[in-house]
Design an enzyme around this catalytic site. Structure first.
Site, short mmCIF file in Angstrom:
data_model
loop_
_atom_site.label_atom_id
_atom_site.label_comp_id
_atom_site.label_asym_id
_atom_site.label_seq_id
_atom_site.Cartn_x
_atom_site.Cartn_y
_atom_site.Cartn_z
N SER A 144 0.84 -1.18 0.00
CA SER A 144 0.00 0.00 0.00
C SER A 144 0.88 1.23 0.00
CB SER A 144 -0.88 0.00 1.26
OG SER A 144 -1.50 1.25 1.48
N TYR A 159 -2.85 0.16 10.55
CA TYR A 159 -2.70 -0.21 9.15
C TYR A 159 -1.33 0.21 8.63
CZ TYR A 159 -4.01 -0.87 4.23
OH TYR A 159 -4.07 -1.29 2.92
#
Length: 258
Positions: A144, A159
């Protein structure tokens, strides 16, 4: 090897994909199947309209070592080999910061995100490593923009920590498994998918608002869809990427120069 009439025939490549029922994972499964792969998919959900000829579905949780073993076994028993493992299943933290919730909730969310996004990847890699070494195959993981950035991209501390950890995992696996298995990753940024938080909420519930935010955030002003990202996984598994391991492709609209 040569087939009838001297024509060259090759066995179709085989992949395992985790989190293939939706989002980027679903697009990767479709792209691989459309380009000659047979695919075994591990997900908590299996679509009723899946391609039974080219795709095998295994229902299970990536946090479960047995589920990861079962999907690799399904690939080997159904298709006879394994050439590619795609670690993709993931959850989001909803953007929480260290002071946004109580200690018990922060611990619960962080453990869950790390278990799915990091431990799930490691268990899949462990399950697939032997078969990939036999075939000289590849692993490709979904990272990501949160593997590189902090703040501004909607990711919270759990995250961000998980995706930073997954980046280190990719590099460690690449060193550990060379020269028999190549390990690379794709780190999308701002791809609007069905990604959910630990409590089941859609991260991109307001697609129009998210799209505008993503366009304003990246230098190219683009919002990519999962189908645009999916071919990158196939490229990293292909002979064209034979000299690449420990590398990350970043389809994020140019955030590296932001």
């Amino acid at each position: 090897m040569a087939g009838e009439g001297g024509r060259r025939t090759e066995r179709e490549p085989v992949a395992v994909v985790t989190g293939g029922a939706s989002g980027i994972g679903h697009a990767v499964v479709a792209d691989l199947a459309a380009h000659g792969y047979r695919v075994a998919v591990l997900d908590r959900d299996a679509p009723a309209d899946g391609d039974a000829d080219r795709v095998r579905w295994v229902v299970g949780d990536v946090r479960d070592p047995d589920a990861n073993d079962r999907v690799v076994d399904a690939a080997l028993s159904s298709f006879g080999r394994l050439d590619l493992f795609v670690g993709n299943a993931g959850v989001h933290d909803g953007g929480i910061g260290v002071r946004d919730v109580g200690g018990a909730e922060l611990a619960e969310v962080t453990r869950y995100v790390l278990d799915v996004d990091v431990v799930g990847y490691l268990l899949g890699a462990r399950a697939a490593a032997g078969a990939l070494a036999d075939s000289g195959g590849s692993m490709v993981f979904t990272l990501s923009d949160a593997s590189y950035l902090v703040r501004g991209n909607g990711a919270g501390i759990a995250y961000t920590a998980a995706k930073h950890a997954a980046l280190g995992m990719v590099r460690h696996l690449a060193a550990d498994l060379a020269p028999s298995v190549r390990v690379n990753a794709v780190a999308p940024g701002g791809v609007v998918t069905g990604l959910r938080t630990a409590d089941g909420r859609h991260v991109f519930a307001d697609a129009d608002e998210i799209t505008a935010t993503v366009r304003a955030f990246n230098p190219l002003g683009v919002v990519l869809c999962a189908e645009q990202v999916a071919p990158l996984y196939r490229f990293l598994a292909s002979p064209a990427a034979a000299g690449m391991t420990g590398e990350v492709l970043r389809p994020d609209g140019g955030l590296t120069v932001r």
